[in-house]
Design a protein around this motif. Structure first.
Motif, PDB file in Angstrom:
ATOM      1  N   ASN A 274      21.756 -15.361 -45.702  1.00 11.19           N
ATOM      2  CA  ASN A 274      22.549 -15.338 -44.470  1.00 11.19           C
ATOM      3  C   ASN A 274      23.457 -14.114 -44.390  1.00 11.19           C
ATOM      4  O   ASN A 274      23.773 -13.645 -43.294  1.00 11.19           O
ATOM      5  N   LYS A 275      23.858 -13.592 -45.547  1.00  9.83           N
ATOM      6  CA  LYS A 275      24.631 -12.340 -45.543  1.00  9.83           C
ATOM      7  C   LYS A 275      23.820 -11.217 -44.897  1.00  9.83           C
ATOM      8  O   LYS A 275      24.311 -10.488 -44.026  1.00  9.83           O
ATOM      9  N   TRP A 276      22.562 -11.064 -45.328  1.00  6.97           N
ATOM     10  CA  TRP A 276      21.716  -9.991 -44.793  1.00  6.97           C
ATOM     11  C   TRP A 276      21.220 -10.311 -43.380  1.00  6.97           C
ATOM     12  O   TRP A 276      20.880  -9.397 -42.622  1.00  6.97           O
TER      13      TRP A 276
ATOM     14  N   TRP B 208      30.001 -12.025 -57.255  1.00  6.98           N
ATOM     15  CA  TRP B 208      28.924 -12.659 -56.496  1.00  6.98           C
ATOM     16  C   TRP B 208      28.066 -13.543 -57.395  1.00  6.98           C
ATOM     17  O   TRP B 208      27.755 -14.678 -57.041  1.00  6.98           O
TER      18      TRP B 208
ATOM     19  N   GLU C  70      29.757 -15.893 -44.802  1.00  2.00           N
ATOM     20  CA  GLU C  70      28.777 -14.834 -44.583  1.00  2.00           C
ATOM     21  C   GLU C  70      28.229 -14.849 -43.166  1.00  2.00           C
ATOM     22  O   GLU C  70      27.856 -13.806 -42.624  1.00  2.00           O
TER      23      GLU C  70
ATOM     24  N   ILE D 255      28.007  -4.880 -45.390  1.00  2.00           N
ATOM     25  CA  ILE D 255      27.742  -5.368 -46.749  1.00  2.00           C
ATOM     26  C   ILE D 255      28.157  -4.316 -47.780  1.00  2.00           C
ATOM     27  O   ILE D 255      28.746  -4.639 -48.823  1.00  2.00           O
TER      28      ILE D 255
ATOM     29  N   GLN E  13      24.934  -9.948 -41.178  1.00  2.00           N
ATOM     30  CA  GLN E  13      25.816  -8.810 -41.341  1.00  2.00           C
ATOM     31  C   GLN E  13      25.022  -7.512 -41.372  1.00  2.00           C
ATOM     32  O   GLN E  13      23.879  -7.471 -41.831  1.00  2.00           O
TER      33      GLN E  13
ATOM     34  N   ASP F 171      31.888  -4.231 -48.023  1.00  2.00           N
ATOM     35  CA  ASP F 171      32.351  -5.404 -48.761  1.00  2.00           C
ATOM     36  C   ASP F 171      32.135  -5.231 -50.263  1.00  2.00           C
ATOM     37  O   ASP F 171      32.961  -5.642 -51.076  1.00  2.00           O
TER      38      ASP F 171
ATOM     39  N   HIS G 117      23.208 -15.317 -49.738  1.00  2.00           N
ATOM     40  CA  HIS G 117      22.866 -13.905 -49.577  1.00  2.00           C
ATOM     41  C   HIS G 117      21.759 -13.699 -48.539  1.00  2.00           C
ATOM     42  O   HIS G 117      21.692 -12.618 -47.925  1.00  2.00           O
TER      43      HIS G 117
END
Length: 246
Positions: free
Chosen positions: A139-141, A172, A239, A149, A144, A152, A137
């Motif tokens: 790396n998600k923020w 998640w 991600e 997000i 992306q 998704d 998460h």
């Protein structure tokens, strides 16, 4: 009653976690268990290997041989595994994935030394999975956009209809649970089976259980290590995408 850290010890065969000694910490009783001692042994083995490898590479010969070959082979194979799964983002995760792989593998196969594998304790596998969850998460923020997000989180419904968010949140948070339980359950099952073999058969279990150790400790331990690391890389890669910030 005092318990040893060895899994196999004649009539005292035991696969449970036991407290070895206790101390008081800010008014709370804290136990040092067999898991802590086994983790310490695994860490000492890894630290000793790391020091030897560092000295070997510092004085590396142009034509490698012996221990230098082993060190270079380990690094090459681990880096190759990360490259294959993570592409351009791989160099950022060489150290983490390599460290986790070696720690889990040595922990899993420590049963060959008669120890109770640390990964047969959920208190060990859950923190490993939570670290992976945090990296996913983070790396998600990092890679992306908030809009992506949000879309998704609302998927498969449109972003203006966010009734699917609770279901996606469950999926998640299921990631660290599934990662930790898979590793824990597989290692614990092998530990229990070997403890039962030694405990029930006693003197009859002298040589032939070595075949079971090869499968339950070595083969299964290596497979579970690979699965944990592969899933970690897959989740993080999904991600990161192409590795460019949005």
């Amino acid at each position: 009653m005092e318990y040893g850290i060895l899994l196999s010890g004649g009539a005292d065969v035991d696969f449970m976690i036991h407290g070895i000694f206790q101390y008081s910490f800010f008014g709370h009783t804290v136990w040092i268990t067999t898991t802590h001692v086994c983790i310490l042994i695994v860490m000492l083995i890894l630290v000793g290997f790391a020091i030897a490898a560092n000295r070997c590479i510092a004085k590396a010969a142009q034509v490698p041989g012996g221990f230098q070959n082993v060190v270079e082979l380990i690094v090459e194979k681990l880096d190759g595994m990360v490259d294959t799964s993570m592409g351009k983002a791989a160099p950022k995760f060489y150290n983490y994935i390599g460290t986790v792989f070696i720690f889990i593998l040595v922990s899993n196969i420590s049963g060959l030394l008669g120890l109770r594998p640390p990964t047969a304790d959920y208190g060990v596998t859950l923190p490993l999975a939570l670290i992976t969850f945090t990296m996913i998460h983070f790396n998600k923020w990092k890679y992306q956009r908030p809009k992506t997000i949000w879309e998704d989180a609302c998927s498969p419904l449109p972003p203006w209809l966010p009734i699917w968010i609770p279901i996606n949140l469950i999926s998640w948070f299921a990631v660290p649970v599934s990662l930790s339980l898979r590793l824990f359950a597989n290692v614990l099952s092998g530990t229990i089976m070997m403890a039962l073999v030694y405990g029930l058969l006693k003197w009859f279990a002298t040589i032939w259980p070595a075949a079971l150790h090869i499968y339950l400790d070595l083969f299964s331990g290596a497979i579970q290590t690979y699965v944990f690391c592969m899933l970690t890389m897959t989740y993080i890669s999904s991600e990161i995408g192409d590795g460019t910030r949005r």
